[in-house]
Design an enzyme around this catalytic site. Sequence first.
Site, short mmCIF file in Angstrom:
data_model
loop_
_atom_site.label_atom_id
_atom_site.label_comp_id
_atom_site.label_asym_id
_atom_site.label_seq_id
_atom_site.Cartn_x
_atom_site.Cartn_y
_atom_site.Cartn_z
N LYS A 13 0.92 -1.11 0.08
CA LYS A 13 -0.15 -0.03 0.12
C LYS A 13 0.89 1.36 0.04
O LYS A 13 2.09 1.33 0.18
CB LYS A 13 -0.90 -0.01 1.14
CG LYS A 13 -1.88 -1.04 1.13
CD LYS A 13 -2.88 -0.95 2.14
CE LYS A 13 -3.94 -2.23 2.37
NZ LYS A 13 -4.88 -2.20 3.57
N TYR A 53 -12.21 -2.24 -3.12
CA TYR A 53 -12.85 -2.20 -1.68
C TYR A 53 -14.41 -2.11 -1.68
O TYR A 53 -14.98 -1.86 -0.57
CB TYR A 53 -12.24 -1.05 -1.14
CG TYR A 53 -10.81 -1.47 -0.56
CD1 TYR A 53 -10.57 -2.57 0.15
CD2 TYR A 53 -9.89 -0.28 -1.00
CE1 TYR A 53 -9.13 -2.80 0.49
CE2 TYR A 53 -8.49 -0.72 -0.37
CZ TYR A 53 -8.30 -1.86 0.31
OH TYR A 53 -6.99 -2.09 0.64
N PHE A 61 -15.37 3.87 7.38
CA PHE A 61 -13.88 3.99 7.21
C PHE A 61 -13.76 3.96 5.66
O PHE A 61 -12.83 4.27 5.25
CB PHE A 61 -13.03 2.94 7.80
CG PHE A 61 -13.21 1.70 7.31
CD1 PHE A 61 -12.87 1.24 6.37
CD2 PHE A 61 -13.84 0.75 8.48
CE1 PHE A 61 -12.84 -0.30 5.96
CE2 PHE A 61 -14.10 -0.66 7.99
CZ PHE A 61 -13.64 -1.21 6.77
N ARG A 89 -1.84 -14.71 3.56
CA ARG A 89 -2.41 -14.11 4.65
C ARG A 89 -1.74 -14.26 6.02
O ARG A 89 -1.64 -13.54 6.84
CB ARG A 89 -4.02 -14.66 4.63
CG ARG A 89 -5.05 -13.90 3.65
CD ARG A 89 -5.12 -12.42 3.90
NE ARG A 89 -5.71 -11.90 4.85
CZ ARG A 89 -6.61 -10.96 4.91
NH1 ARG A 89 -6.80 -10.09 3.84
NH2 ARG A 89 -7.45 -10.67 6.02
N THR A 95 -5.81 -7.86 10.32
CA THR A 95 -6.26 -6.47 9.61
C THR A 95 -5.21 -5.32 10.63
O THR A 95 -4.86 -4.44 10.12
CB THR A 95 -7.58 -6.41 9.64
OG1 THR A 95 -8.01 -7.33 8.74
CG2 THR A 95 -8.01 -5.03 8.86
N ARG A 106 2.64 -7.15 8.84
CA ARG A 106 1.97 -6.13 9.54
C ARG A 106 2.38 -6.18 11.03
O ARG A 106 2.59 -4.75 11.60
CB ARG A 106 0.47 -6.35 9.65
CG ARG A 106 -0.13 -5.80 8.29
CD ARG A 106 -1.59 -6.22 8.24
NE ARG A 106 -2.42 -5.84 6.87
CZ ARG A 106 -3.53 -6.24 6.41
NH1 ARG A 106 -4.30 -7.34 7.32
NH2 ARG A 106 -3.92 -5.83 5.24
N ASN A 116 -1.69 -0.05 7.34
CA ASN A 116 -1.47 -1.26 7.60
C ASN A 116 -0.30 -2.07 6.37
O ASN A 116 -0.36 -3.28 6.55
CB ASN A 116 -2.46 -2.39 8.11
CG ASN A 116 -3.67 -2.50 6.98
OD1 ASN A 116 -3.49 -2.07 5.89
ND2 ASN A 116 -4.63 -3.14 7.43
N HIS A 119 -1.83 -5.15 1.38
CA HIS A 119 -3.02 -6.00 1.03
C HIS A 119 -2.84 -7.43 0.77
O HIS A 119 -1.91 -7.29 -0.15
CB HIS A 119 -3.95 -5.11 0.12
CG HIS A 119 -5.07 -6.04 -0.49
ND1 HIS A 119 -6.18 -6.06 0.15
CD2 HIS A 119 -5.22 -7.06 -1.50
CE1 HIS A 119 -7.18 -6.80 -0.28
NE2 HIS A 119 -6.36 -7.33 -1.38
N GLU A 132 -9.49 -10.25 -7.73
CA GLU A 132 -8.52 -9.07 -7.48
C GLU A 132 -7.58 -9.33 -8.55
O GLU A 132 -7.06 -8.19 -9.10
CB GLU A 132 -7.95 -9.25 -6.06
CG GLU A 132 -9.02 -8.99 -5.07
CD GLU A 132 -8.69 -9.08 -3.45
OE1 GLU A 132 -7.62 -9.44 -3.42
OE2 GLU A 132 -9.43 -8.78 -2.69
P1 IDP Z 1 -7.84 -6.88 5.42
O1 IDP Z 1 -6.84 -5.94 4.72
O2 IDP Z 1 -6.84 -7.59 6.62
O3 IDP Z 1 -8.31 -8.03 4.21
P2 IDP Z 1 -10.48 -5.56 5.61
O4 IDP Z 1 -11.40 -5.91 6.78
O5 IDP Z 1 -10.89 -6.58 4.29
O6 IDP Z 1 -9.02 -6.17 6.09
O7 IDP Z 1 -10.31 -4.44 5.28
C1 IDP Z 1 -9.67 -3.54 4.18
C2 IDP Z 1 -8.94 -2.38 4.66
O8 IDP Z 1 -9.56 -1.44 5.23
C3 IDP Z 1 -7.86 -2.82 5.89
O9 IDP Z 1 -6.65 -3.45 5.25
C4 IDP Z 1 -7.62 -1.26 6.49
O10 IDP Z 1 -6.50 -0.49 5.75
C5 IDP Z 1 -8.90 -0.81 6.28
N1 IDP Z 1 -9.64 -0.72 7.40
C6 IDP Z 1 -10.29 -2.15 7.86
N2 IDP Z 1 -10.99 -1.80 9.19
C7 IDP Z 1 -10.77 -0.36 9.49
C8 IDP Z 1 -11.21 0.28 10.63
O11 IDP Z 1 -12.12 0.09 11.30
N3 IDP Z 1 -10.82 1.78 10.46
C9 IDP Z 1 -9.84 2.10 9.31
N4 IDP Z 1 -9.27 1.31 8.39
C10 IDP Z 1 -9.96 0.14 8.36
MG MG Z 2 -9.92 -7.90 3.03
#
Ligand code: IDP
Ligand code: MG
Length: 159
Positions: A13, A53, A61, A89, A95, A106, A116, A119, A132
């Site tokens: 990212k 997304y 968010f 993963r 996350t 991470r 973080n 992706h 994707e």
């Molecule tokens: P992942 O990247 O571990 O698959 P997802 O739940 O798919 O996590 O969320 C996608 C992205 O959205 C996360 O990697 C993070 O950058 C962002 N994100 C997820 N939850 C939050 C939140 O509660 N606040 C801010 N950003 C979030």
């Molecule tokens: Mg995800």
Amino acid sequence: MSHHDERTFVMVKPDGVQRGLIGEIVSRFEERGLKLVGGKFMRIDEALAHDHYGEHEDKPFFDGLVEFITSGPVFAMVWEGADATRQVRAMVGETDPAESAPGTIRGDFGLDLGHNVIHASDHEDEGANEREIDLFFDEDELVDYGLDTAAWVYEDEQH
Ligand code: IDP
Ligand code: MG
């Protein structure tokens, strides 16, 4: 051989790019024995961010996430190997970097949920990896080749 060719989508990212982590992250997947089949240094536009997304469209968010992911270049990749989506993963961590174990990407390089670093396709979301990959890469951008080290990574691969 066929069970070694699962493909998964991974992306450094904008925060990871700016912090100079592309090389470190690529190294981890190389060292694990995964095979790089595609790579693209690019900027994500608004439309691609929304497609990628889309599942989070209704989350509070979402706007911040789109703004962040379009704020600077990313490094998109496709990695191939046995059980690749799940294994990647596991290497990525949770996350939230604050909840991620040391040793994960991470957990080693992040402290903040919104930044973080990386992706990776969700192994619990059936077909997310293929979806994707299709979103980011044309078929002719994925390189078909044999990796000579495969016989040392996999017991049942021939020299
Ligand atoms: P992942 O990247 O571990 O698959 P997802 O739940 O798919 O996590 O969320 C996608 C992205 O959205 C996360 O990697 C993070 O950058 C962002 N994100 C997820 N939850 C939050 C939140 O509660 N606040 C801010 N950003 C979030
Ligand atoms: Mg995800």
